[in-house]
Design an enzyme around this catalytic site. Structure first.
Site, PDB file in Angstrom:
ATOM      1  N   LYS A 286      32.534  22.367  11.008  1.00  0.00           N
ATOM      2  CA  LYS A 286      32.106  21.513   9.857  1.00  0.00           C
ATOM      3  C   LYS A 286      33.535  20.726   9.580  1.00  0.00           C
ATOM      4  CE  LYS A 286      28.511  23.984   7.727  1.00  0.00           C
ATOM      5  NZ  LYS A 286      27.725  24.381   6.738  1.00  0.00           N
TER       6      LYS A 286
ATOM      7  N   LYS B  19      21.706  23.843  15.768  1.00  0.00           N
ATOM      8  CA  LYS B  19      20.814  24.732  14.793  1.00  0.00           C
ATOM      9  C   LYS B  19      20.121  23.745  13.833  1.00  0.00           C
ATOM     10  CE  LYS B  19      22.937  26.621  11.026  1.00  0.00           C
ATOM     11  NZ  LYS B  19      22.848  27.368   9.794  1.00  0.00           N
TER      12      LYS B  19
ATOM     13  N   LYS C 187      20.145  22.443   7.023  1.00  0.00           N
ATOM     14  CA  LYS C 187      19.967  21.583   5.620  1.00  0.00           C
ATOM     15  C   LYS C 187      20.618  20.487   5.239  1.00  0.00           C
ATOM     16  CE  LYS C 187      20.447  25.664   2.838  1.00  0.00           C
ATOM     17  NZ  LYS C 187      21.510  26.478   3.263  1.00  0.00           N
TER      18      LYS C 187
END
Ligand code: AQP
Length: 329
Positions: free
Chosen positions: A114, A197, A200
Site C-alpha cells: 500500500k 487479491k 474494494k
C-alpha cells in the site's frame, strides 16, 4: 468455549472477496460451532489509514452492519460492535506499540504494497501501525481463533509475537490466537489480474461489489481475464479460471471436480456467462434483504449499542489488567 474475533473495514463497497472470504464464513461458523463465542466488528479505525470521506464512512459503517445481518450474522449468537466506539482499542494499540519493532512492521506485505505509490517515507504512520491496532483488536478479547483471508495471516502471526513478548516481560496476560483459513475462498482474486487479491479499493472492473447491479455483474464476469488455453480446469497454471471456478463452486454448491466435469466441453464464453448469471441472481436476492435491513436504523443502532456494551466490558477489563502490570495509573 472458544472465542472467535474478526473485523471488516468500511473502507469502500464490500466485495465478493469480503463476502466469500469472511462474512459468509462468519455466519456459517456461528451456526455450526455452538461452542463458540463470536465477536465481529466494523474496523473503522483501520479504515482511516486510507483517506475517507467522513459522511461516506459513517454511512458505510451502518451499511456493513446491515450486510452482516443480511448474510446471516445473528446478533443473538454473535456480538457485533464498532471499533471506534470502544476506546480500549486505541489505548491498547498505543501500549502494544512498545512491544513491536519498526523492523517487524516494515516487513508487513500489506504496508509494503500500500505504500508503493507514496513511498515508505511519505506514508502516514497509521498504515504502518495497522497491524498493532489489529493485534490489540484480537488480544483485548482473549481470542482463540481469527477467521481471516490469506492477506491477514501475516498480521495474525505478528500479533502472536507481540503477545508472547508482552507475556514474557510481564507474565501471562494475553492468549495467543491462531488464524483460521477456509480452503479455497481464503483468497478470491481480482477479475482483471488473478495474481492480485480482489480488493474494494482497486479499480472498478477488478471486483464484484455486493451492491453491483445484475447487468454490471454479468458484464464484469464477461470481461474477466482468462488463461491461455480454452480448458476449464483448476490448477496453479490456470489462476484466472481457478478463481472463477472457486466463485462458481460457492454459488452452485458443487465441488470443483464436479464443475470441471460439467464444463468439460464448454468454452470460456459459456462458463463466464453462467457465473455472471448465478452470482447476479444470488446477489440480487441479498440486495433486496439488505435494503429492508438497512432501512431500520433504530434496530441497527440498538444492535450496535448492545454489542458495544458486551465487547466494551471485556475490553476495559483487559486494558485495566495491562495498565496495572505496567504501573500506569
Ligand atoms: N479477496 C479476498 N478474498 C478472501 N478474503 C478477503 N478479505 C478481503 N478481501 C478478500 C477478507 O475480508 C475480511 C475483511 O477485510 P477488510 O475489509 O477488513 O480488509 P482487506 O483485506 O484489506 O479488504 P480489501 O477489500 O482489500 O480492503 P481495502 O481495499 O480497503 O484494503 C478480512 O478477513 C480479509 O482477509
Amino acid at each position: 468455549m472458544k472465542r472467535v474475533v474478526s473485523g471488516i473495514k468500511p473502507s469502500g463497497d464490500l466485495t465478493l472477496g469480503n463476502y466469500l472470504g469472511a462474512m459468509k464464513r462468519w455466519a456459517e461458523s456461528q451456526n455450526k460451532d455452538k461452542d463458540s463465542e463470536n465477536f465481529f466488528f466494523i474496523a473503522n479505525l483501520h479504515a482511516i489509514t486510507v483517506k475517507q470521506d467522513p459522511e461516506q464512512l459513517k454511512k458505510r459503517t451502518l451499511d456493513v452492519v446491515a450486510w452482516l445481518l443480511t448474510v446471516g450474522v445473528d446478533p443473538n449468537k454473535s456480538v457485533i460492535f464498532i471499533q471506534s466506539m470502544i476506546p480500549a482499542h486505541s489505548e491498547i494499540c498505543w501500549i502494544l506499540n512498545n512491544y513491536v519493532t519498526m523492523g517487524e512492521l516494515g516487513k508487513m506485505t500489506q504496508f509494503k504494497d500500500k505504500s508503493l505509490k507514496s513511498g515508505k517515507e511519505g506514508q502516514f504512520v497509521g498504515l504502518y501501525d495497522y497491524p498493532v491496532l489489529m493485534a490489540g483488536d484480537v488480544l483485548l478479547y482473549d481470542a482463540d481463533e481469527i477467521p481471516v483471508g490469506v492477506d491477514q495471516v501475516q498480521h495474525v502471526e505478528l500479533c502472536r509475537i507481540i503477545a508472547q513478548r508482552f507475556n514474557n516481560t510481564h507474565g501471562e496476560t494475553f492468549k495467543l490466537p491462531k488464524a483460521t483459513l477456509s480452503d479455497k475462498t481464503a483468497k478470491i482474486m481480482s477479475l482483471n489480474d488473478p495474481s492480485k487479491k480482489m480488493s474494494k479499493s482497486d479499480t472498478e472492473d477488478s471486483f464484484i461489489g455486493l451492491d453491483d447491479t445484475p447487468e454490471k455483474i454479468i458484464r464484469k464476469f464477461k470481461r474477466a481475464v482468462t488463461d491461455s488455453d480454452n480448458l476449464i480446469r483448476y490448477g496453479k497454471d490456470k489462476p484466472a479460471i481457478s478463481n472463477l471456478l472457486v466463485i462458481l463452486s460457492e454459488f452452485k454448491e458443487k465441488s470443483i471436480p464436479e464443475l470441471e466435469k460439467e464444463y468439460e466441453n464448454a468454452g470460456y464464453g459459456q462458463f463466464k456467462k453462467d457465473i455472471g448469471e448465478i452470482v447476479a441472481g444470488n446477489l440480487d436476492k441479498l440486495q433486496k434483504t439488505f435494503r429492508e435491513v438497512r432501512k431500520d436504523e433504530e434496530r441497527l443502532n440498538n444492535i450496535i449499542s448492545e454489542g458495544n456494551r458486551k465487547a466494551g466490558t471485556l475490553a476495559d477489563e483487559k486494558v485495566s489488567i495491562v495498565k496495572n502490570k505496567l504501573g500506569l495509573i
